[in-house]
Enzyme design. Structure first.
Site, PDB file in Angstrom:
ATOM      1  N   CYS A  46       0.850  -1.180   0.000  1.00 14.38           N
ATOM      2  CA  CYS A  46       0.000   0.000   0.000  1.00 14.38           C
ATOM      3  C   CYS A  46       0.890   1.237   0.000  1.00 14.38           C
ATOM      4  CB  CYS A  46      -0.870  -0.002   1.236  1.00 14.38           C
ATOM      5  SG  CYS A  46      -1.738  -1.568   1.454  1.00 14.38           S
ATOM      6  N   ARG A  49       1.418   1.862  -5.970  1.00 16.71           N
ATOM      7  CA  ARG A  49       1.734   0.868  -4.934  1.00 16.71           C
ATOM      8  C   ARG A  49       0.520   0.015  -4.572  1.00 16.71           C
ATOM      9  NH1 ARG A  49       6.575   1.969  -2.054  1.00 16.71           N
ATOM     10  NH2 ARG A  49       5.801   0.500  -0.533  1.00 16.71           N
ATOM     11  N   TRP A  71      -3.763  -1.986  -1.407  1.00 15.98           N
ATOM     12  CA  TRP A  71      -3.761  -3.229  -2.174  1.00 15.98           C
ATOM     13  C   TRP A  71      -4.229  -4.286  -1.181  1.00 15.98           C
ATOM     14  CZ3 TRP A  71      -1.546  -8.131  -2.085  1.00 15.98           C
ATOM     15  CH2 TRP A  71      -1.600  -8.848  -3.293  1.00 15.98           C
ATOM     16  N   ASN A 116       0.811   0.201   6.256  1.00 13.75           N
ATOM     17  CA  ASN A 116       1.321  -0.557   5.110  1.00 13.75           C
ATOM     18  C   ASN A 116       2.068  -1.755   5.684  1.00 13.75           C
ATOM     19  OD1 ASN A 116       2.402  -1.381   2.671  1.00 13.75           O
ATOM     20  ND2 ASN A 116       4.032   0.161   2.673  1.00 13.75           N
ATOM     21  N   GLY A 117       1.616  -2.965   5.349  1.00 16.04           N
ATOM     22  CA  GLY A 117       2.269  -4.156   5.897  1.00 16.04           C
ATOM     23  C   GLY A 117       1.221  -5.157   6.353  1.00 16.04           C
ATOM     24  N   GLU A 173      11.079 -12.636 -20.158  1.00 14.81           N
ATOM     25  CA  GLU A 173      10.691 -11.270 -19.817  1.00 14.81           C
ATOM     26  C   GLU A 173       9.620 -10.744 -20.787  1.00 14.81           C
ATOM     27  OE1 GLU A 173      10.769  -9.509 -17.398  1.00 14.81           O
ATOM     28  OE2 GLU A 173      10.585  -7.433 -18.009  1.00 14.81           O
ATOM     29  N   LYS A 210       5.878  -9.497 -19.648  1.00 11.65           N
ATOM     30  CA  LYS A 210       5.398  -8.131 -19.950  1.00 11.65           C
ATOM     31  C   LYS A 210       4.018  -8.190 -20.590  1.00 11.65           C
ATOM     32  CE  LYS A 210       7.231  -6.124 -18.056  1.00 11.65           C
ATOM     33  NZ  LYS A 210       8.329  -6.343 -17.223  1.00 11.65           N
ATOM     34  N   GLU A 258       1.261  -9.443 -18.174  1.00 13.95           N
ATOM     35  CA  GLU A 258       1.032  -8.533 -17.059  1.00 13.95           C
ATOM     36  C   GLU A 258       0.146  -7.345 -17.445  1.00 13.95           C
ATOM     37  OE1 GLU A 258       4.741  -6.892 -15.757  1.00 13.95           O
ATOM     38  OE2 GLU A 258       3.991  -6.436 -13.763  1.00 13.95           O
ATOM     39  N   HIS A 295       8.596 -31.576 -27.050  1.00 15.37           N
ATOM     40  CA  HIS A 295       8.475 -32.571 -25.979  1.00 15.37           C
ATOM     41  C   HIS A 295       7.106 -32.505 -25.310  1.00 15.37           C
ATOM     42  CE1 HIS A 295      12.581 -33.845 -26.449  1.00 15.37           C
ATOM     43  NE2 HIS A 295      12.957 -32.573 -26.475  1.00 15.37           N
ATOM     44  N   LYS A 314       2.934  -2.298  -7.439  1.00 18.15           N
ATOM     45  CA  LYS A 314       4.331  -2.148  -7.845  1.00 18.15           C
ATOM     46  C   LYS A 314       5.283  -2.951  -6.969  1.00 18.15           C
ATOM     47  CE  LYS A 314       7.681  -0.344 -10.259  1.00 18.15           C
ATOM     48  NZ  LYS A 314       7.924  -0.966 -11.564  1.00 18.15           N
TER      49      LYS A 314
END
Ligand code: M6R
Length: 608
Positions: free
Chosen positions: A2, A27, A75, A101-102, A481, A485, A488, A504, A603
């Protein structure tokens, strides 16, 4: 995950809090709220949804006047993203409000205890216990009560508290969650991220775990949890607010993609002096590096993929085995490491909970640790034995771009540095490699310039619902990567596959019209890749080939092409990722996605 912010001074606090929250929205962005002390009384506004929904609520109510307040963007972890679960939370007596936050790990027991004592809970959050504890322990001394509350909490917390009895005071506390104090003239601030402060002041104090800061308009006093006063240095933030603004781009992600040549220059240039890599920032001695028999890279998400890309280069140059491992798995794997293992942890934010846990585990087993981090004075930067900053500047888009490429560049530098110390390269080779690394910023610019047709490719392929990225060796690292991207930010399913592995099992999924993005920049493996391209083409796939500039053979075999500038194969995968970032961006745009704030994400991932 957060974002929290707070202020006390002489200005109207409401716009300061809302501006701060807008800067912190990356965040977490499922609900938000602010609390202000207005004429000795606490006022609270909360809203589910983004900060814009909160701003609308604030505009449509009587003005929230006051000069002291706190704010939060969430979040969700405990409880859905509703108005009620949004922060700030208020005590039953209406005297205290807090933002957090936490995660409070012992909240179930505390909640039970507080209910027994007669407190009423209005939310499902772990956080709400904090504000009721504050009410319970308050006997007129605000700081003493916060201190007592901190002694009851287990877990992680960046905490901001206000009390209507002390209208000029904000108290912030830090334990395993970032907290920065901003010191202005006649005003003080706190925030979970320097981006929320930098338009008001560049003078900041980085709190450490187990510290409490009492803020008034005239200054700050910092204490440890035993109540002892601590003096801490005031640091100067080196970048301007423009670095954390969109600067004319539609999205932070596009701005950050375009910033990469400059960010890479900053990451690389000052570290090459007189034909050698200079890592002034670290204390690893040549004698120690000569004893290293294994390197373990620990990270999550894109940072882990940066590690996968770096592995090839470090191994090729040093001949020391490198294992890139997911930080979230490492600590539960009974890892085989010792003092001869160099553990490199990679993190843009420096706050990723899984990476922090893996770093602590590695340290406890006796490994030497080196962090590659972007955010200055972050938890990982402080915990590791050594840190190399990537110096990418603030990265706001949830999808990392310049964060990732600067991590890879630092790994390349480290590879040459270590190879030099181990005597694996002579001075001519060292000079050659370094002159290649110095070209990376211009190569990245060229990778952007060569691919102005990517918006067209995105408009052609954005309707695909599932696709593959295939490649070998360093191309495979770039596939990982590129695929992340795309997933996401565009929510399109894609898989990164080592090209030789398709046959395979997975080749059953190749069917007419399926898009396969084939990375073939690793020229020594080019013929093998060509065979793999033919295999998927024979089954009806559409192939978008990614190859070195001027490689006409690939473009004859594929439906569309993306070019990557030619340079040393050891460093090529960095530039190869650039068009993949741009492709993901434009596909997401075609699909109308919220590019900078993809659904369900935040983030920095500060929960395990
Ligand atoms: O801050 P970190 O580099 O530790 O973050 C690790 C991952 O969460 C991060 O790279 C994530 O995968 C990105 N959003 C990908 O773009």
């Amino acid at each position: 995950m957060c974002g929290i912010v707070g202020y006390t001074g002489n200005e109207n606090v409401t716009p300061i809090l809302l501006n701060g929250l807008k800067k912190l929205e990356y965040r977490g962005y499922d609900s938000a709220g602010i609390a202000v002390i207005n004429e000795g009384k606490l006022e609270l506004v909360k809203s589910s949804g983004m900060i814009s929904a909160l701003c609308e609520k604030v505009e449509n109510r009587p003005a929230m006047k006051g000069t002291t307040g706190i704010g939060h963007t969430r979040w969700a972890t405990h409880g859905a993203p509703t108005d009620q679960n949004a922060h700030p939370h208020m005590s039953n007596d209406g005297r205290f409000a807090i933002v957090h936050n936490g995660i409070i790990e012992n909240y179930v027991d505390l909640r039970e205890e507080l209910i027994q004592c007669g407190f009423t809970f209005l939310s499902e959050t772990d956080t709400e216990v904090i504000v009721h504890l504050l009410e319970m322990y308050y006997k007129g001394n605000f700081r003493a009560a916060v201190m007592k509350v901190a002694s009851r909490l287990e877990g992680s917390y960046g905490l901001g508290c206000i009390c209507s009895d002390h209208p000029d005071t904000v108290i912030a506390v830090k334990e395993a969650s970032p907290l920065i104090i901003g010191v202005g003239a006649g005003e003080t601030f706190f925030a979970s991220d320097v981006t929320a402060l930098v338009s008001y002041t560049k003078n900041v104090i980085y709190l450490d775990d187990g510290e409490l800061c009492e803020m008034t308009p005239s200054g700050v006093s910092i204490y440890d949890f035993a109540g002892r006063r601590i003096e801490k240095p005031v640091s100067r933030v080196v970048w301007d607010i423009e670095a954390a603004e969109k600067g004319g781009y539609d999205h932070f992600m596009l701005k950050e993609i375009m910033e990469q040549p400059r960010a890479l220059k900053t990451a690389i240039d000052h570290r090459i002096k007189d034909g050698r890599v200079v890592l002034d920032d670290i204390s690893l001695t040549p004698d120690y590096l000569k004893t290293v028999n294994k390197i373990v890279i620990l990270a999550c998400g894109s940072a882990y993929y940066a590690g996968c890309a770096g592995k090839y280069t470090i191994e090729a140059l040093t001949r020391v085995p490198v294992f890139a491992e997911l930080a979230s798995e490492f600590r539960y794997s009974n890892p085989i490491i010792d003092e001869k293992t160099l553990v490199i942890v990679i993190s843009q934010s420096g706050e990723t909970a899984d990476t922090i846990a893996a770093l602590k585990e590695a340290k406890s087993i006796g490994a030497r640790t080196l962090a590659i981090v972007n955010v200055v004075a972050s938890t990982i930067a402080k915990l590791a034995d050594d840190v190399i900053y990537t110096r990418a500047g603030p990265e706001i888009a949830v999808a990392t771009t310049k964060g990732y490429t600067t991590q890879v560049a630092v790994l390349y530098l480290f590879a040459v540095y270590m190879a030099d110390i181990l005597g694996k390269i002579d001075s001519a080779e060292r000079m050659r490699l370094l002159s290649e690394i110095e070209k990376i910023p211009s190569m990245v610019q060229r990778a952007i310039d060569l691919n102005r047709h990517i918006p067209y490719l995105a408009s052609k392929y954005y309707k695909n619902t599932s696709l593959f990225f295939i490649g070998r060796n360093t191309d495979y690292a770039a596939c990982l990567e590129g695929s992340l991207k795309l997933k996401e930010i565009s929510y399109i399913h894609s898989e990164a596959y080592a090209a030789g592995e398709l046959k395979h099992g997975t080749i059953t999924l190749i069917e007419p019209g399926r898009l396969v993005i084939a990375l073939a920049c690793c020229e020594r493996l080019f013929d093998k890749m060509l065979s793999n391209i033919k295999e998927v083409k024979a089954r009806g796939a559409k192939v978008l080939g990614v190859a070195l500039e001027g490689n006409l053979r690939i473009f004859a075999e594929t439906d569309d092409g993306i070019s990557v500038p030619r340079f040393d194969p050891l460093f090529c995968s960095l530039a190869e990722v650039i068009p993949l970032q741009i492709f993901a961006y434009y596909v997401a745009k075609e699909n109308g996605c919220d590019i900078d704030k993809p659904k369900n994400l935040a983030k920095s991932v500060t929960v395990e």
